[in-house]
Motif scaffolding. Structure first.
Motif, PDB file in Angstrom:
ATOM      1  N   PRO A   1       0.834  -1.219   0.000  1.00 27.47           N
ATOM      2  CA  PRO A   1       0.000   0.000   0.000  1.00 27.47           C
ATOM      3  C   PRO A   1       0.861   1.258   0.000  1.00 27.47           C
ATOM      4  O   PRO A   1       2.011   1.251   0.458  1.00 27.47           O
ATOM      5  CB  PRO A   1      -0.792  -0.132   1.309  1.00 27.47           C
ATOM      6  N   GLU A   2       0.283   2.299  -0.512  1.00 36.08           N
ATOM      7  CA  GLU A   2       0.989   3.580  -0.537  1.00 36.08           C
ATOM      8  C   GLU A   2       1.216   4.071   0.889  1.00 36.08           C
ATOM      9  O   GLU A   2       0.306   4.015   1.719  1.00 36.08           O
ATOM     10  CB  GLU A   2       0.178   4.609  -1.308  1.00 36.08           C
ATOM     11  N   PRO A   3       2.424   4.531   1.197  1.00 33.17           N
ATOM     12  CA  PRO A   3       2.663   5.033   2.569  1.00 33.17           C
ATOM     13  C   PRO A   3       1.857   6.296   2.845  1.00 33.17           C
ATOM     14  O   PRO A   3       1.728   7.168   1.988  1.00 33.17           O
ATOM     15  CB  PRO A   3       4.172   5.323   2.566  1.00 33.17           C
ATOM     16  N   THR A   4       1.292   6.348   4.018  1.00 33.47           N
ATOM     17  CA  THR A   4       0.503   7.517   4.435  1.00 33.47           C
ATOM     18  C   THR A   4       1.019   7.992   5.790  1.00 33.47           C
ATOM     19  O   THR A   4       1.486   7.184   6.594  1.00 33.47           O
ATOM     20  CB  THR A   4      -0.979   7.171   4.561  1.00 33.47           C
ATOM     21  N   PRO A   5       0.970   9.282   6.066  1.00 27.37           N
ATOM     22  CA  PRO A   5       1.418   9.770   7.381  1.00 27.37           C
ATOM     23  C   PRO A   5       0.517   9.261   8.486  1.00 27.37           C
ATOM     24  O   PRO A   5      -0.698   9.133   8.315  1.00 27.37           O
ATOM     25  CB  PRO A   5       1.324  11.300   7.226  1.00 27.37           C
ATOM     26  N   SER A   6       1.125   8.955   9.610  1.00 30.62           N
ATOM     27  CA  SER A   6       0.351   8.445  10.745  1.00 30.62           C
ATOM     28  C   SER A   6      -0.454   9.575  11.389  1.00 30.62           C
ATOM     29  O   SER A   6       0.069  10.667  11.619  1.00 30.62           O
ATOM     30  CB  SER A   6       1.294   7.831  11.778  1.00 30.62           C
ATOM     31  N   PRO A   7      -1.716   9.324  11.688  1.00 30.74           N
ATOM     32  CA  PRO A   7      -2.499  10.352  12.391  1.00 30.74           C
ATOM     33  C   PRO A   7      -2.167  10.411  13.870  1.00 30.74           C
ATOM     34  O   PRO A   7      -2.683  11.272  14.580  1.00 30.74           O
ATOM     35  CB  PRO A   7      -3.939   9.891  12.159  1.00 30.74           C
ATOM     36  N   TRP A   8      -1.322   9.495  14.355  1.00 32.86           N
ATOM     37  CA  TRP A   8      -1.030   9.418  15.787  1.00 32.86           C
ATOM     38  C   TRP A   8       0.355   9.974  16.083  1.00 32.86           C
ATOM     39  O   TRP A   8       1.186   9.319  16.701  1.00 32.86           O
ATOM     40  CB  TRP A   8      -1.129   7.974  16.263  1.00 32.86           C
ATOM     41  N   SER A   9       0.617  11.146  15.624  1.00 24.92           N
ATOM     42  CA  SER A   9       1.889  11.794  15.933  1.00 24.92           C
ATOM     43  C   SER A   9       1.610  13.043  16.764  1.00 24.92           C
ATOM     44  O   SER A   9       0.700  13.808  16.460  1.00 24.92           O
ATOM     45  CB  SER A   9       2.624  12.164  14.646  1.00 24.92           C
ATOM     46  N   ALA A  10       2.368  13.198  17.806  1.00 22.09           N
ATOM     47  CA  ALA A  10       2.204  14.359  18.687  1.00 22.09           C
ATOM     48  C   ALA A  10       3.578  14.865  19.071  1.00 22.09           C
ATOM     49  O   ALA A  10       4.493  14.064  19.313  1.00 22.09           O
ATOM     50  CB  ALA A  10       1.408  13.983  19.933  1.00 22.09           C
ATOM     51  N   PRO A  11       3.780  16.174  19.113  1.00 21.40           N
ATOM     52  CA  PRO A  11       5.096  16.698  19.508  1.00 21.40           C
ATOM     53  C   PRO A  11       5.388  16.388  20.973  1.00 21.40           C
ATOM     54  O   PRO A  11       4.486  16.438  21.823  1.00 21.40           O
ATOM     55  CB  PRO A  11       4.959  18.204  19.260  1.00 21.40           C
TER      56      PRO A  11
ATOM     57  N   SER B   1       5.577  11.991  35.163  1.00 19.89           N
ATOM     58  CA  SER B   1       5.802  11.029  34.078  1.00 19.89           C
ATOM     59  C   SER B   1       4.576  10.863  33.190  1.00 19.89           C
ATOM     60  O   SER B   1       4.674  10.227  32.137  1.00 19.89           O
ATOM     61  CB  SER B   1       6.191   9.664  34.665  1.00 19.89           C
ATOM     62  N   MET B   2       3.441  11.386  33.596  1.00 16.99           N
ATOM     63  CA  MET B   2       2.236  11.218  32.795  1.00 16.99           C
ATOM     64  C   MET B   2       2.327  11.944  31.452  1.00 16.99           C
ATOM     65  O   MET B   2       1.684  11.558  30.481  1.00 16.99           O
ATOM     66  CB  MET B   2       1.015  11.713  33.573  1.00 16.99           C
ATOM     67  N   GLY B   3       3.124  13.025  31.407  1.00 11.05           N
ATOM     68  CA  GLY B   3       3.309  13.706  30.127  1.00 11.05           C
ATOM     69  C   GLY B   3       4.038  12.831  29.121  1.00 11.05           C
ATOM     70  O   GLY B   3       3.522  12.538  28.030  1.00 11.05           O
ATOM     71  N   PRO B   4       5.260  12.344  29.456  1.00 11.67           N
ATOM     72  CA  PRO B   4       5.922  11.400  28.544  1.00 11.67           C
ATOM     73  C   PRO B   4       5.104  10.137  28.291  1.00 11.67           C
ATOM     74  O   PRO B   4       5.197   9.555  27.214  1.00 11.67           O
ATOM     75  CB  PRO B   4       7.231  11.079  29.279  1.00 11.67           C
ATOM     76  N   ALA B   5       4.315   9.731  29.288  1.00 12.62           N
ATOM     77  CA  ALA B   5       3.486   8.531  29.079  1.00 12.62           C
ATOM     78  C   ALA B   5       2.510   8.744  27.931  1.00 12.62           C
ATOM     79  O   ALA B   5       2.306   7.843  27.104  1.00 12.62           O
ATOM     80  CB  ALA B   5       2.730   8.198  30.364  1.00 12.62           C
ATOM     81  N   GLU B   6       1.896   9.906  27.866  1.00  9.72           N
ATOM     82  CA  GLU B   6       0.972  10.195  26.766  1.00  9.72           C
ATOM     83  C   GLU B   6       1.690  10.160  25.423  1.00  9.72           C
ATOM     84  O   GLU B   6       1.169   9.637  24.435  1.00  9.72           O
ATOM     85  CB  GLU B   6       0.325  11.560  26.985  1.00  9.72           C
TER      86      GLU B   6
ATOM     87  N   GLY C   1       3.176   7.034  20.382  1.00 12.40           N
ATOM     88  CA  GLY C   1       4.168   6.265  19.654  1.00 12.40           C
ATOM     89  C   GLY C   1       3.705   4.843  19.383  1.00 12.40           C
ATOM     90  O   GLY C   1       3.905   4.298  18.297  1.00 12.40           O
ATOM     91  N   TYR C   2       3.064   4.213  20.380  1.00  6.01           N
ATOM     92  CA  TYR C   2       2.532   2.860  20.176  1.00  6.01           C
ATOM     93  C   TYR C   2       1.499   2.860  19.059  1.00  6.01           C
ATOM     94  O   TYR C   2       1.529   2.009  18.159  1.00  6.01           O
ATOM     95  CB  TYR C   2       1.911   2.352  21.478  1.00  6.01           C
ATOM     96  N   ARG C   3       0.597   3.811  19.082  1.00  5.85           N
ATOM     97  CA  ARG C   3      -0.459   3.834  18.069  1.00  5.85           C
ATOM     98  C   ARG C   3       0.108   4.134  16.685  1.00  5.85           C
ATOM     99  O   ARG C   3      -0.405   3.650  15.675  1.00  5.85           O
ATOM    100  CB  ARG C   3      -1.537   4.847  18.455  1.00  5.85           C
ATOM    101  N   SER C   4       1.157   4.932  16.632  1.00  2.74           N
ATOM    102  CA  SER C   4       1.780   5.209  15.342  1.00  2.74           C
ATOM    103  C   SER C   4       2.445   3.951  14.787  1.00  2.74           C
ATOM    104  O   SER C   4       2.346   3.665  13.583  1.00  2.74           O
ATOM    105  CB  SER C   4       2.813   6.331  15.511  1.00  2.74           C
TER     106      SER C   4
END
Length: 477
Positions: free
Chosen positions: A102-112, A342-347, A352-355
């Motif tokens: 399949p054509e590569p598509t950007p992941s919608p699960w990216s967050a800064p 640690s809840m911030g990095p946890a989010e 990252g897992y979903r991506s």
């Protein structure tokens, strides 16, 4: 469409002519040395080979043949097969499988990462309000030898935490459906109800303990109102405004904690300033929602019952977090602050897992391969989170307690593993599973079971459940 048609009674198309004879072994050998004609089906293989290679069933090839306008009569005349289905089955059997990528598509699960770190900061900074409010929290010890007002403060905090978790879930449901006006109404009424609930909880705890908690009750009123306002701002993505509102109390609390300022009652006014700023920012954010549009939604919103597991999970998490701080007759804030920060990095690691799963959904060639990719991604995220939590625990243990954090580090890591895995399950729609496993762990904490035992059992159960549940493709649809 390729069958014999009877347009009118008695009026039929002429019957099909018999197909060309199949090439025999001798004919095939003759085709190879050029003395006999080649199998005509090879032309079909060249014409439909790409479709046959990517097909998952011969019917798919037959549909493509007929879609090209090739009738059974043409199949018989040109390819020597009875009909399109026979030709399709032969092409499907002889063509090696070659599924196109399949054509590569950007992941919608990216967050800064910066956004997640900011959220972790606004989760933890309210803890600096307690050094400022120390003059309001002095008095005779509570039952069990805990510091004055601890039970009332903890009761108010637990109720607000649980309520706001359910409220945030409800508001996100509205926002996800484009209902900004409904989300505004939900947040406005829910935040006020949560503030009243937290205040009533503190009042009830004071009555049950039989202690005079006038000043503590005032502190709890402000705490409950602040938590309602912060819930509004976090749901609406106004973390920077919340950080600005927290600045007076955070700076004043840090100065007291570092010994730069004495903990005098006059400094409590900084708490009032922070509260008013937070309420003002929340009201401003809600006005922005009222200026938005309300999309027409055909599907009804899930019943309130659907938000119950999120509230239960919030209550269980709050109990487990407080359980790390309340030890015997004293309060240790270092593990609680480490877990909250640690809840911030946890989010961010959840994103990252979903991506990674988004990529695995497109590249895994079998259900087993996808399940293995899911387990690998889960372990990568969990290991990364535990590394961050260990670093925070070690640094804060030395900075706040003045002692190495070794004896409690194992329990903190096990509890962190349970919380992160439960958050992952909740984020992927298994909220009841997360709440159903964390709630008994919280009850065990109340019963006095050690943090290491509670965290270890909860983490092991949650990890097994997560590996089994999240390895199914349908969970990630």
């Amino acid at each position: 469409m390729s069958a014999i048609l009877e347009l009118l009674p008695g009026l039929r198309l002429s019957p099909l002519s018999p197909p060309l004879p199949r090439p025999t072994t001798t004919a095939a050998a003759g085709a190879a040395d050029g003395t006999l004609p080649d199998d005509p089906a090879r032309e079909a293989a060249a014409r439909f080979g790409g479709i046959a290679a990517a097909a998952v069933h011969p019917f798919e090839v037959a549909a493509a043949i007929e879609a090209e306008g090739v009738t059974d009569r043409q199949v018989q005349r040109h390819y020597g097969r009875m009909d399109a289905f026979e030709l399709a089955e032969e092409l499907y059997a002889e063509t090696p499988r070659d599924y196109p990528e399949p054509e590569p598509t950007p992941s919608p699960w990216s967050a800064p990462l910066s956004a997640s770190l900011l959220r972790g900061l606004v989760y933890a900074l309210p803890g600096l309000a307690f050094p400022l409010g120390r003059p309001m929290l002095t008095g005779p010890a509570d039952r069990g030898g805990l510091p004055h007002g601890t039970i009332a403060l903890a009761t108010s905090l637990l109720l607000c935490w649980a309520w706001n978790q359910g409220l945030a879930h409800r508001a996100h449901l509205w926002l996800g459906r484009g209902g900004q006006l409904s989300a505004e109404r939900c947040l406005r009424r829910g935040a006020m109800a949560g503030a009243v609930l937290g205040t009533c909880g503190a009042l009830l705890a004071g009555l049950l303990t039989g202690r005079q908690i006038d000043d503590v009750l005032i502190f709890c009123v402000g705490q409950s109102a602040y938590m309602g306002a912060s819930c509004v701002l976090l749901v609406l993505g106004r973390e920077s405004e919340l950080l600005g509102a927290l600045a007076p109390a955070a700076l004043g609390g840090a100065a007291v904690l570092l010994g730069l300022l004495p903990a005098i009652p006059e400094l409590s006014s900084l708490l009032l300033v922070t509260l008013l700023l937070a309420l003002g920012q929340a009201a401003r954010a809600l006005r922005g929602c009222r200026d938005g549009s309300e999309a027409e939604v055909d599907d009804p919103l899930p019943p309130l019952y659907g938000s119950l597991p999120h509230g239960l999970f919030g209550l269980a998490t709050a109990l487990l977090t407080l359980g790390t701080a309340l030890r015997g007759k004293h309060v240790e804030v270092a593990p609680m602050v480490a877990l909250t920060l640690s809840m911030g990095p946890a989010e961010w690691l959840l994103y990252g897992y979903r991506s990674r799963i988004h990529h695995a959904l497109r590249t895994a060639a079998s259900a087993r391969a996808f399940a293995l990719r899911s387990v690998h991604s889960l372990l990568v995220g969990l290991g990364s989170y535990l590394g961050i939590l260990a670093a925070l625990g070690a640094v804060l243990g030395i900075a706040l307690a003045g002692l190495p954090f070794g004896p409690q580090l194992t329990g903190l890591l096990l509890l962190g593993a349970a919380v992160w895995t439960a958050l992952l399950l909740q984020a992927l729609g298994s909220a009841w599973l997360a709440a159903g496993i964390c709630a008994p762990a919280a009850v065990a904490t109340l019963a006095g079971v050690g943090m290491t035992t509670v965290g270890g059992v909860a983490a092991a159960v949650l990890l097994l459940v997560a590996c089994g549940t999240l390895g199914r493709v349908t969970v990630h649809r």
